[in-house]
Design an enzyme around this catalytic site. Structure first.
Site: not given
Length: 462
Positions: A299, A320, A434
């Site tokens: 961020e 794995h 948003k």
């Protein structure tokens, strides 16, 4: 008290990736790092009004208001421990990642199963999942519980919705006086800016402040992180002491400063085309620490079409799954490996008297030894495969180490962001989703945005 630096950077496994020309370039990169550090210290860079975290650890021992805040946090945590079997922390991003990282790093990722003297702690408001919410509500139904709600504005969608629901549950279960003793709001100090502050004032909930000059992802060492951490029975004074040591140590410019060296090396690797950084740890208890680190750097640096993409793995588990790609996929990445030199406990591998599993060569070894050998083998394999490795050696998982590690990464992130040429303290891109979500939910227009009009435009594209 003598406090020794617990983080040691090992750059040995970069030698095949840094050429003679790169070593000459390092001088200019170090100059950039020094200039960036000075921007942090002198508060002259972009986002300079969000640098309250820089001297926060040391100020806890100096400023009366911070000393009082710490005392209030401890008292609230003690109250919660006495009257609650379960605590729900409602927050998202920096409002929950730091405290959860601390609890799992210092205690265990199985904290709720292993700790019997402190409340179980669950984190909500970090998604909009109906199933996740209902599962945790079922846990609370027959238990005494409290809520810590964290939001600077009080209108962040995920925690705001969850808090409305949790507040309703508390009001059904307890009388109004008891509810006041079970809700703790961490929010902006200004009720005009924060709906949560206004509600807490109206209802009489105990309040703690999210400082104006500290952003969410840098807020671990404020009440945002410290109250849930203290509820878990962790010594927050020790965390602050570790961070204060880091503040004193890493703010001094030196080419031996491992925090600055980390910022320099990751920027040099970025210039060489390594655009993905993988944080690798060999303990499941560090999974949430990795998540906090991903938010901090992702961020802070991911702006203006720039930045290193942050990813994380827990080895040997992910060897794995992602191990193949790291070993042999596109060469766009480097790894930063956290090596914990001393485990909190250990287990000696018993001998097999029947000798039928073919594992006799590990008889008598500890699992920590095997884990360490796995780390060394992986580092060699990945560097041979073309993935540079930076090693961060730390002594052990404890409070002081966590405090130092938090400050180490916060400062390295700020310096690294300035070196990249971005503001490490804003997040303009987060606002886009948003805006669209609010518009689709039917939010009315306000002085900043005409959500109904935005909704019309979005619906044309759906």
């Amino acid at each position: 008290m003598v406090f020794l630096q617990v983080i040691k950077l090992n750059e040995k496994y970069l030698k095949d990736f840094i050429s003679a020309d790169d070593k000459q370039k390092l001088d200019s990169v170090w100059k950039e790092a020094e200039a960036a550090l000075n921007k942090v210290k002198d508060r002259t860079g972009a986002g300079k009004d969000m640098l309250g975290w820089v001297d926060l650890p040391g100020n806890y021992a100096k400023k009366p208001e911070l000393i009082n805040e710490l005392d209030r946090i401890k008292a609230a945590a003690e109250k919660i421990r006495k009257n609650s079997e379960v605590v729900i922390v409602a927050g998202i991003g920096g409002s929950y990642l730091g405290s959860r990282a601390a609890i799992e790093f210092i205690k265990s990722h199985l904290y709720n199963n292993t700790e019997k003297d402190t409340p179980d702690i669950y984190f909500l408001g970090n998604s909009i999942s109906t199933d996740n919410l209902n599962e945790i509500i079922k846990i609370c139904e027959k238990k005494n519980f409290s809520v810590i709600v964290i939001s600077k504005s009080g209108t962040t969608t995920e925690p705001a919705i969850v808090f409305r629901i949790l507040r309703g549950l508390l009001e059904k279960k307890y009388n109004s006086e008891e509810v006041k003793e079970r809700i703790f709001a961490i929010t902006d100090k200004n009720g005009e800016k924060s709906k949560l502050k206004a509600l807490a004032d109206l209802k009489g909930y105990e309040k703690f402040v999210v400082p104006d000059d500290i952003g969410g992802r840098y807020s671990v060492l404020t009440a945002v992180g410290l109250l849930p951490i203290a509820v878990a029975g962790i010594d927050i004074d020790e965390i602050i002491e570790g961070a204060a040591f880091a503040e004193k140590t890493y703010l001094e410019f030196s080419k031996n400063n491992d925090c600055l060296k980390y910022a320099v090396l990751r920027n040099l690797l970025y210039q060489k085309g390594k655009s993905v950084e993988i944080m690798a740890a060999y303990e499941p208890a560090l999974a949430m620490m990795n998540e906090w680190w991903k938010q901090l750097f992702g961020e802070s640096e991911g702006k203006n079409k720039l930045g290193i993409y942050t990813s994380s793995v827990i080895f040997t588990t992910d060897l794995h799954s992602l191990g193949q790609f790291i070993q042999d996929g596109s060469r766009i990445m480097f790894e930063t490996v956290i090596n914990i030199e001393n485990s909190q406990s250990d287990f000696v591998i018993p001998a097999d008297s029947e000798k039928i599993d073919g594992m006799d060569y590990v008889d008598g070894m500890t699992l920590h030894e095997v884990n360490y050998k796995a780390m060394l083998g992986t580092v060699i394999a990945h560097t041979d495969g073309g993935t540079p490795n930076i090693i961060l050696n730390i002594n052990k998982r404890d409070e002081k180490t966590f405090g130092e590690l938090v400050y180490f990464f916060e400062l390295a992130c700020a310096v690294s962001g300035y070196m990249l040429g971005v503001n490490p303290f804003d997040q303009p891109g987060v606002e886009d989703y948003k805006t669209n979500m609010f518009a689709l939910l039917g939010r009315p227009a306000d002085k900043d945005k005409n959500y109904p009009e935005i909704r019309k435009e979005i619906e044309k594209r759906i």
